[in-house]
Design a protein around this motif. Structure first.
Motif, PDB file in Angstrom:
ATOM      1  N   ASP A 119       0.778  -1.139  -0.026  1.00 18.53           N
ATOM      2  CA  ASP A 119      -0.054   0.089  -0.009  1.00 18.53           C
ATOM      3  C   ASP A 119       0.924   0.952   0.001  1.00 18.53           C
ATOM      4  O   ASP A 119       1.642   1.389   1.240  1.00 18.53           O
ATOM      5  CB  ASP A 119      -0.840   0.144   1.354  1.00 18.53           C
ATOM      6  N   GLY A 120       0.922   1.916  -1.140  1.00 16.67           N
ATOM      7  CA  GLY A 120       1.848   3.064  -1.152  1.00 16.67           C
ATOM      8  C   GLY A 120       2.587   3.042  -2.364  1.00 16.67           C
ATOM      9  O   GLY A 120       2.424   3.282  -3.416  1.00 16.67           O
ATOM     10  N   VAL A 121       4.142   2.477  -2.032  1.00 24.05           N
ATOM     11  CA  VAL A 121       4.981   2.206  -3.159  1.00 24.05           C
ATOM     12  C   VAL A 121       5.478   0.849  -2.974  1.00 24.05           C
ATOM     13  O   VAL A 121       6.031   0.312  -1.981  1.00 24.05           O
ATOM     14  CB  VAL A 121       6.132   3.024  -2.875  1.00 24.05           C
ATOM     15  N   MET A 138      10.823   1.443  -8.675  1.00 23.53           N
ATOM     16  CA  MET A 138       9.897   1.854  -7.504  1.00 23.53           C
ATOM     17  C   MET A 138       8.592   2.302  -8.155  1.00 23.53           C
ATOM     18  O   MET A 138       8.331   3.058  -8.834  1.00 23.53           O
ATOM     19  CB  MET A 138      10.032   3.053  -6.820  1.00 23.53           C
ATOM     20  N   VAL A 139       7.485   1.472  -7.855  1.00 25.57           N
ATOM     21  CA  VAL A 139       5.954   1.604  -8.705  1.00 25.57           C
ATOM     22  C   VAL A 139       4.830   1.997  -7.593  1.00 25.57           C
ATOM     23  O   VAL A 139       5.089   1.434  -6.324  1.00 25.57           O
ATOM     24  CB  VAL A 139       5.646   0.136  -9.031  1.00 25.57           C
ATOM     25  N   GLY A 144      -2.627  -1.023  -2.543  1.00 24.77           N
ATOM     26  CA  GLY A 144      -2.247  -2.280  -3.263  1.00 24.77           C
ATOM     27  C   GLY A 144      -2.417  -2.504  -4.951  1.00 24.77           C
ATOM     28  O   GLY A 144      -2.463  -3.688  -5.001  1.00 24.77           O
ATOM     29  N   VAL A 145      -2.751  -1.508  -5.452  1.00 21.91           N
ATOM     30  CA  VAL A 145      -3.052  -1.648  -6.949  1.00 21.91           C
ATOM     31  C   VAL A 145      -1.988  -0.603  -7.588  1.00 21.91           C
ATOM     32  O   VAL A 145      -1.887   0.467  -7.177  1.00 21.91           O
ATOM     33  CB  VAL A 145      -4.640  -1.037  -7.138  1.00 21.91           C
ATOM     34  N   VAL A 146      -1.501  -1.117  -8.861  1.00 27.78           N
ATOM     35  CA  VAL A 146      -0.847  -0.192  -9.578  1.00 27.78           C
ATOM     36  C   VAL A 146      -1.228   0.685 -10.276  1.00 27.78           C
ATOM     37  O   VAL A 146      -2.632   0.948 -10.844  1.00 27.78           O
ATOM     38  CB  VAL A 146      -0.058  -1.014 -10.861  1.00 27.78           C
TER      39      VAL A 146
END
Length: 353
Positions: A119-121, A138-139, A144-146
């Motif tokens: 959750d976040g990156v 780093m995404v 928890g979703v792209v």
């Protein structure tokens, strides 16, 4: 025609192509490169200048493949093999990395369940199979979703998108065995001063003025200059041998890069990839150019506007803007390189070849 093969089409940085799980590609997991390449040539519609009977866009920048798999190595999350599908020849090359397509590997790995999203990156460590080097991606993954939308902007891509930070570990000599594979920061090849460098992408840097050019020419003008392309190919073949790459006739490396004084960045470039002119510049080619800029004795160091005492962020100018590269170097050695990219999922489904 084959049965449908699962794939995702994505823009990664300033490139575009097909992202596959290695296990889904015919011959991919078995290491059958002949079967794999035959499938990819059909999927992209090569060889054909328009790639009209496939998904390729008639340009090397839109004729690329990422084959991704999980990894048993404790220091990486996924393994990524980059393949360049030639447009006008029946050739699929694994001779180089691609840092632009790499930008989409993190999101793809999360989407396919190879990496659990945070959750976040979400950090994704990627082994670049072509060279054995590692990149940390780093995404953005809120909830928890792209996330693909955002405010980051990179030259060569319209609009904005979510930022993707890409940092490279130990890229020096990834393909050629040494940062300066000839053993020199500058050589004279066929009467032309050049710097042969591999900081993740094998490149040959040449002062544009030495070839009677300003370095600000449009890509179309350079591509139409038959005499120039013949001269550059002769130099490329000679430098390939000197860079420990052997006969590079059918290889996509080294990249021939014309350099000239910048308008607002550190240096200006026109990069041949290897026979078409890049509308921007490859990520790892930009790292190689930036490294040469801060290394005394190279042809780039003489032209570049930068302070070698610091660990600078260098603006590498290209036909569609500027690519910023953050590098850390010490004692003439490249320690770390990072770059900002973006990516976008375009299609998820099956391809038939």
């Amino acid at each position: 025609m084959s049965e449908g093969v699962r794939c995702m089409w994505m823009r990664g940085g300033t490139s575009k192509g097909g992202y596959f799980l290695a296990e889904d590609v015919p011959g991919g997991s078995a290491g059958d490169s002949a079967l794999r390449d035959a499938f990819l040539l059909r999927a992209f519609g090569s060889p054909d200048p328009r790639q009209i009977d496939g998904m390729g866009g008639g340009d090397p920048l839109t004729s690329k493949v990422a084959m991704v798999s999980g990894s048993d190595r404790p220091d990486v999350d996924v393994e990524y093999l980059f393949l360049q599908v030639f447009v006008d020849r029946a050739v699929v090359s694994d001779a180089q990395n691609c840092g632009n397509i790499l930008a989409g590997v993190g999101p793809f790995a999360i989407e396919r369940g190879l990496v659990a999203a945070r959750d976040g990156v979400t950090p994704v460590s990627v082994l670049m199979v072509n060279s054995g080097q590692i990149a940390d991606v780093m995404v953005d993954t809120p909830g928890g979703v792209v996330r693909y939308d955002g405010e980051a902007q990179i030259d060569g891509v319209p609009g904005t998108a979510a930022p993707i930070s890409v940092a490279f570990r130990d890229t020096a000599g990834a393909s050629c065995g040494a940062l300066f594979p000839s053993g020199n920061t500058c050589d004279v090849v066929d009467g032309v001063p050049v710097t042969m460098i591999d900081a993740g992408m094998p490149c040959v840097l040449i002062g544009a003025v030495g070839l009677g050019l300003s370095g600000s020419e449009d890509p179309e003008v350079l591509e139409a200059d038959t005499a120039l392309k013949t001269r550059l190919e002769s130099l490329r073949l000679a430098c390939g041998e000197m860079m420990n790459l052997g006969d590079v006739t059918n290889s996509s490396v080294p990249k021939m890069t014309l350099i000239s004084p910048a308008i607002s960045g550190a240096i200006s470039t026109r990069s041949f990839i290897p026979h078409r002119v890049h509308k921007g510049i490859g990520v790892l080619a930009a790292v190689s150019v930036a490294t040469a800029c801060v290394t005394p004795g190279t042809v780039a160091h003489e032209i570049a506007k930068c302070d070698t005492k610091d660990s600078p962020t260098l603006g590498i100018e290209h036909p569609t803007g500027i690519t910023a590269v953050k590098i850390t170097h010490e004692g003439g050695k490249l320690q770390h390189a990072a770059i900002l990219r973006t990516a976008r999922k375009l299609m998820d489904g099956e391809i038939f070849a």
